[in-house]
Design a protein around this motif. Structure first.
Motif, PDB file in Angstrom:
ATOM      1  N   SER A  37     -48.937  48.483  50.495  1.00  0.00           N
ATOM      2  CA  SER A  37     -47.716  47.819  50.050  1.00  0.00           C
ATOM      3  C   SER A  37     -46.478  48.459  50.669  1.00  0.00           C
ATOM      4  O   SER A  37     -45.441  47.810  50.807  1.00  0.00           O
ATOM      5  N   GLY A  38     -46.584  49.744  51.040  1.00  0.00           N
ATOM      6  CA  GLY A  38     -45.469  50.391  51.738  1.00  0.00           C
ATOM      7  C   GLY A  38     -45.172  49.683  53.045  1.00  0.00           C
ATOM      8  O   GLY A  38     -44.019  49.476  53.428  1.00  0.00           O
ATOM      9  N   LEU A  54     -39.040  52.813  46.924  1.00  0.00           N
ATOM     10  CA  LEU A  54     -39.425  53.058  48.318  1.00  0.00           C
ATOM     11  C   LEU A  54     -38.235  52.831  49.257  1.00  0.00           C
ATOM     12  O   LEU A  54     -38.006  53.615  50.185  1.00  0.00           O
ATOM     13  N   GLU A  74     -50.138  47.512  62.450  1.00  0.00           N
ATOM     14  CA  GLU A  74     -51.514  47.193  62.852  1.00  0.00           C
ATOM     15  C   GLU A  74     -51.582  45.809  63.473  1.00  0.00           C
ATOM     16  O   GLU A  74     -52.409  45.544  64.339  1.00  0.00           O
ATOM     17  N   LEU A  79     -45.967  57.344  58.351  1.00  0.00           N
ATOM     18  CA  LEU A  79     -47.001  56.338  58.143  1.00  0.00           C
ATOM     19  C   LEU A  79     -46.716  55.584  56.852  1.00  0.00           C
ATOM     20  O   LEU A  79     -46.468  56.198  55.815  1.00  0.00           O
ATOM     21  N   LEU A  80     -46.725  54.266  56.915  1.00  0.00           N
ATOM     22  CA  LEU A  80     -46.586  53.439  55.714  1.00  0.00           C
ATOM     23  C   LEU A  80     -47.843  52.579  55.600  1.00  0.00           C
ATOM     24  O   LEU A  80     -48.148  51.792  56.497  1.00  0.00           O
ATOM     25  N   GLU A  81     -48.531  52.741  54.470  1.00  0.00           N
ATOM     26  CA  GLU A  81     -49.781  52.005  54.303  1.00  0.00           C
ATOM     27  C   GLU A  81     -49.672  51.002  53.165  1.00  0.00           C
ATOM     28  O   GLU A  81     -48.879  51.186  52.233  1.00  0.00           O
ATOM     29  N   ASP A 135     -40.857  49.431  42.123  1.00  0.00           N
ATOM     30  CA  ASP A 135     -41.523  50.179  43.210  1.00  0.00           C
ATOM     31  C   ASP A 135     -40.842  49.929  44.547  1.00  0.00           C
ATOM     32  O   ASP A 135     -40.669  50.842  45.360  1.00  0.00           O
ATOM     33  N   VAL A 136     -40.459  48.670  44.806  1.00  0.00           N
ATOM     34  CA  VAL A 136     -39.786  48.356  46.071  1.00  0.00           C
ATOM     35  C   VAL A 136     -38.454  49.108  46.133  1.00  0.00           C
ATOM     36  O   VAL A 136     -38.116  49.722  47.153  1.00  0.00           O
ATOM     37  N   TYR A 181     -46.548  52.375  61.588  1.00  0.00           N
ATOM     38  CA  TYR A 181     -46.271  53.723  62.085  1.00  0.00           C
ATOM     39  C   TYR A 181     -44.852  53.677  62.644  1.00  0.00           C
ATOM     40  O   TYR A 181     -44.521  52.800  63.432  1.00  0.00           O
ATOM     41  N   VAL A 188     -43.403  46.313  52.372  1.00  0.00           N
ATOM     42  CA  VAL A 188     -41.964  46.473  52.149  1.00  0.00           C
ATOM     43  C   VAL A 188     -41.254  46.671  53.497  1.00  0.00           C
ATOM     44  O   VAL A 188     -40.168  46.128  53.737  1.00  0.00           O
TER      45      VAL A 188
END
Lengths: 93, 288
Positions: A41-42, A80, A14, A37-39, A76-77, A26, A45
């Motif tokens: 916190s994704g 992913l 973005e 698509l990564l939104e 979580d990191v 994206y 990373v």
């Protein structure tokens, strides 16, 4: 082990699009996709992975971007990053 | 932590994101096959040459004409479907477009409206001083700043005037404008450039004058065909134009209808065109 974005990935965030408030990226493996698509916190990373490094370094970069404690986000990191490696958009070397 | 999602979600992504990724997809296809192309407009535009925050809704590329067949094979190999042909894509018959469910529209140009030298040679000229611009973090060749100013000004001309002109031409220094004029001369695009910058009346004797006057000022379909006929300099070109004038543009009809036109759709459109032509002629007679 170091992680980085794979050579055949195209991506845009973005930030590049002067876009929305929530971090969003994206990406796709060119030329066949699929789009991913990564939104939130994704995306954070992903931006950390753009700088590359060991898992600890990626965690530290993501933590610095969000103001979180590295220990609180490390699991979580790692999860992913593993998923991104499996689909081929991140490579470990 | 936020997650990751595929296809379904990203199809709702901003058009701008899809356009960036689509440029990268096309460039990868070109890289793998040794296809020469230049990325135009949208994210390919160099900083300062378009309004901030402005985004394209499709991908535009200029391909070396002799590499067109390879590019078509390449884009169709990853799921792009051709929707218009070069004959029907526009009044200048310069581009055709392809659709992909993930990446949207890609317009493939073999030439740029207004450039009248041989298309292969024109590609060489426009690519001669190309620069690399990162689109979606991939290296994409784009025309240099002077060529981009010319391309955007010509695009503004054929679109009847756009805000592109403010950045591409009006804001340019006299030296930059001179460079654009010199490039236009090399590409034999002086009339189109003149149409873009308000100097068209200096070219009243040119065969393409009527065409550019129609494009910049508008007019009826009858005027358009008259202008296209005047611009066609060979007998063969005139014959092809007249044949095309009698036909319904199936590609555009398909896009309007949302499905492949049936025989009755085409007949209905043909009747509509005849009625419209008759109406235009009637009003012309009344005016005269």
């Amino acid at each position: 082990m170091r992680y980085r974005i794979a050579d055949d990935v195209a991506w845009v965030s973005e930030e590049d699009l002067d876009g929305g408030e929530e971090p969003t990226a994206y990406l796709t493996r060119v030329p066949k996709g699929p789009p991913i698509l990564l939104e939130g916190s994704g995306c954070v990373v992903w931006l950390a992975l753009d700088e590359g490094g060991t898992l600890e370094e990626v965690i530290a970069t993501a933590a610095a971007m969000t103001g979180a404690e590295p220990d609180s986000i490390s699991d979580d990191v790692a999860t992913l990053v593993d998923q991104l490696v499996v689909i081929g958009v991140v490579i470990e070397e | 932590m936020g997650g990751m999602s595929e296809e379904t979600d990203v199809r709702a992504a901003p058009v701008a994101a899809r356009v960036h990724l689509a440029h990268a997809v096309v460039q990868k296809l070109a890289d793998d096959r040794g296809i020469d192309l230049l990325h135009l407009k949208g994210p390919a535009v160099l900083p300062g040459l378009r309004p901030e925050g402005r985004h394209s809704s499709d991908v535009d590329v200029l391909v070396r004409p002799s590499h067109l067949r390879s590019l078509v094979t390449a884009v169709e190999s990853v799921g792009f479907e051709q929707r218009t042909s070069f004959a029907t894509g526009s009044v200048f018959a310069h581009a055709a477009n392809w659709w992909h469910d993930d990446w949207g529209w890609v317009d493939v140009h073999m030439s740029w409206p207004g450039v009248t030298i041989d298309a292969e040679r024109a590609y060489d000229v426009l690519a001669r001083d190309r620069v690399v611009r990162q689109i979606a973090h991939r290296d994409c060749p784009v025309p240099n700043r002077t060529a981009q100013r010319l391309i955007l000004t010509l695009h503004s001309a054929r679109s009847g005037g756009t805000t592109d002109l403010d950045h591409a031409w009006t804001a340019a220094t006299p030296e930059e404008q001179d460079a654009v004029r010199a490039l236009a001369t090399e590409l034999h695009a002086e009339v189109a450039l003149a149409a873009g910058i308000g100097e068209l009346e200096l070219h009243r004797g040119d065969p393409t004058y009527l065409l550019w006057r129609h494009v910049t000022r508008g007019g009826s379909r009858f005027d358009e065909w008259r202008a296209r006929l005047a611009a066609a300099t060979t007998l063969r070109a005139k014959a092809e134009l007249l044949t095309a004038a009698m036909r319904v543009n199936r590609d555009h009809l398909r896009m309007e209808l949302g499905h492949a036109p049936t025989r009755s759709d085409i007949r209905a459109r043909q009747r509509l065109r005849l009625r419209r032509a008759a109406g235009e002629l009637t009003s012309r007679v009344r005016r005269s």
